[in-house]
Design a protein around this motif. Structure first.
Motif, PDB file in Angstrom:
ATOM      1  N   THR A 192      -7.173  72.472 -10.220  1.00 32.27           N
ATOM      2  CA  THR A 192      -5.917  72.818 -11.110  1.00 32.27           C
ATOM      3  C   THR A 192      -4.882  73.528 -10.223  1.00 32.27           C
ATOM      4  OG1 THR A 192      -7.098  74.764 -11.967  1.00 32.27           O
ATOM      5  CG2 THR A 192      -7.415  72.834 -13.112  1.00 32.27           C
ATOM      6  N   ASN A 193      -3.732  73.189 -10.470  1.00 23.43           N
ATOM      7  CA  ASN A 193      -2.537  73.864  -9.840  1.00 23.43           C
ATOM      8  C   ASN A 193      -1.816  74.805 -10.994  1.00 23.43           C
ATOM      9  OD1 ASN A 193      -3.220  72.659  -7.285  1.00 23.43           O
ATOM     10  ND2 ASN A 193      -1.961  70.756  -8.003  1.00 23.43           N
ATOM     11  N   GLN A 194      -2.015  74.304 -12.236  1.00 28.63           N
ATOM     12  CA  GLN A 194      -1.758  75.098 -13.220  1.00 28.63           C
ATOM     13  C   GLN A 194      -2.698  75.324 -14.351  1.00 28.63           C
ATOM     14  OE1 GLN A 194       1.905  73.217 -14.891  1.00 28.63           O
ATOM     15  NE2 GLN A 194       2.628  72.237 -12.660  1.00 28.63           N
ATOM     16  N   SER A 195      -2.365  75.984 -15.253  1.00 25.83           N
ATOM     17  CA  SER A 195      -3.355  76.387 -16.483  1.00 25.83           C
ATOM     18  C   SER A 195      -3.566  74.909 -17.065  1.00 25.83           C
ATOM     19  CB  SER A 195      -2.890  77.544 -17.290  1.00 25.83           C
ATOM     20  OG  SER A 195      -3.927  77.554 -18.260  1.00 25.83           O
ATOM     21  N   PHE A 196      -4.697  74.759 -17.313  1.00 19.19           N
ATOM     22  CA  PHE A 196      -5.036  73.293 -17.943  1.00 19.19           C
ATOM     23  C   PHE A 196      -6.245  73.533 -18.668  1.00 19.19           C
ATOM     24  CE2 PHE A 196      -7.613  69.587 -17.353  1.00 19.19           C
ATOM     25  CZ  PHE A 196      -6.516  68.400 -17.816  1.00 19.19           C
ATOM     26  N   THR A 197      -6.073  72.969 -20.067  1.00 11.60           N
ATOM     27  CA  THR A 197      -7.148  72.730 -20.910  1.00 11.60           C
ATOM     28  C   THR A 197      -7.828  71.282 -20.961  1.00 11.60           C
ATOM     29  OG1 THR A 197      -6.198  74.487 -22.399  1.00 11.60           O
ATOM     30  CG2 THR A 197      -7.717  73.119 -23.259  1.00 11.60           C
ATOM     31  N   TYR A 198      -9.167  71.279 -20.519  1.00 12.57           N
ATOM     32  CA  TYR A 198      -9.699  70.022 -20.386  1.00 12.57           C
ATOM     33  C   TYR A 198     -10.123  69.456 -21.844  1.00 12.57           C
ATOM     34  CZ  TYR A 198     -13.174  66.367 -19.266  1.00 12.57           C
ATOM     35  OH  TYR A 198     -14.022  65.221 -19.055  1.00 12.57           O
ATOM     36  N   GLN A 199      -9.939  68.297 -22.187  1.00  8.39           N
ATOM     37  CA  GLN A 199     -10.002  67.776 -23.687  1.00  8.39           C
ATOM     38  C   GLN A 199     -10.910  66.589 -23.528  1.00  8.39           C
ATOM     39  OE1 GLN A 199      -9.261  69.344 -26.116  1.00  8.39           O
ATOM     40  NE2 GLN A 199      -7.678  70.623 -25.683  1.00  8.39           N
TER      41      GLN A 199
END
Length: 247
Positions: free
Chosen positions: A178-185
């Motif tokens: 990840t390069n940015q904050s990411f929520t895996y859905q």
């Protein structure tokens, strides 16, 4: 001097005491002692009750004996308290040692994770992995993506791509960073390569086929040019003289 129990012990629930009567047989006369013992003593046998009554009477008649008994009980209580405190201290010490070991293990795990991370960044992300099996083993060191988990910038995880066609035994897992904050859905790999990848939210690191070594460039040799010039000497022919005869 002989004592015996007279009648059955009587429990007075409102006072939480047991009334006990004993009879003393002496030559020529009988005497009785009736006392209230604390608690429910109806299940005690006769000898225990008789001794309890005699102890109660002695305590009443001899305050010094009562003090001695109280002191003995106090010392016993203090000894038990000290044992309890010692066990508590030992338990706390063990808990501290356990916590220290856990901290050491966590620190070791963090160091190992850093080493694995550096290896992945240098090898996989640096396109230095020549064998698919090596890629597979390295990717398996990272956890699979968890649905609902928030991954902070720089996090590395893997996703399964069932549609991936292996080319060198690299498996079905693909590495994601990840390069940015990411929520895996629960996105598929194809979906991750869509908007998240295109917007620079994350990067995907698939195994690439080993590159063939560059073939050496073949340079045609230049035609040899002689540096020796062949000079043909010029031969001057004698000029013809025309002689006119005398007339």
């Amino acid at each position: 001097m002989t004592y015996k129990l007279t009648g059955s012990p009587i429990l007075k629930g409102e006072k939480n005491v047991t009334i006990v009567t004993i009879e003393k047989e002496e030559p020529g006369r009988y005497s009785y002692e009736r006392v209230e013992l604390p608690g429910n003593r109806t299940n005690d046998n006769e000898e225990v009750l008789i001794q309890a009554v005699l102890d109660f009477i002695r305590t009443e008649l001899d305050p010094t004996n009562a003090i001695v008994q109280a002191q003995a009980k106090l010392q016993e209580t203090q000894a038990k308290l000290e044992q309890t405190e010692q066990k508590l201290a030992e338990t706390e010490q063990k808990a501290t040692q356990t916590e220290a070991k856990q901290n050491d293990l966590e620190a070791l795990a963090n160091r190992i994770n850093k080493v694995v991370r550096v290896m992945a960044q240098d090898s996989i992300m640096g396109d230095k992995v020549s064998y698919g099996t090596t890629y597979k083993e390295m990717v398996e060191l990272f956890p699979l993506a968890e649905v609902g988990k928030v991954y902070e910038p720089g996090a590395i995880f893997a996703v399964e791509d069932p549609s991936h066609v292996e080319i060198n035994g690299e498996g079905k897992r693909i590495l994601i960073q990840t390069n940015q904050s990411f929520t895996y859905q629960g996105e598929t790999f194809a979906q991750l390569e869509g908007t998240p990848y295109q917007n620079g939210v994350l990067a995907t690191w698939k195994f690439g086929a080993p590159k063939a070594p560059d073939e050496p460039t073949t340079v045609a040799p230049a035609a040899a040019v002689s540096t020796t010039a062949t000079v043909t000497p010029t031969v001057s022919e004698p000029s013809a003289t025309t002689v006119t005869p005398n007339q």
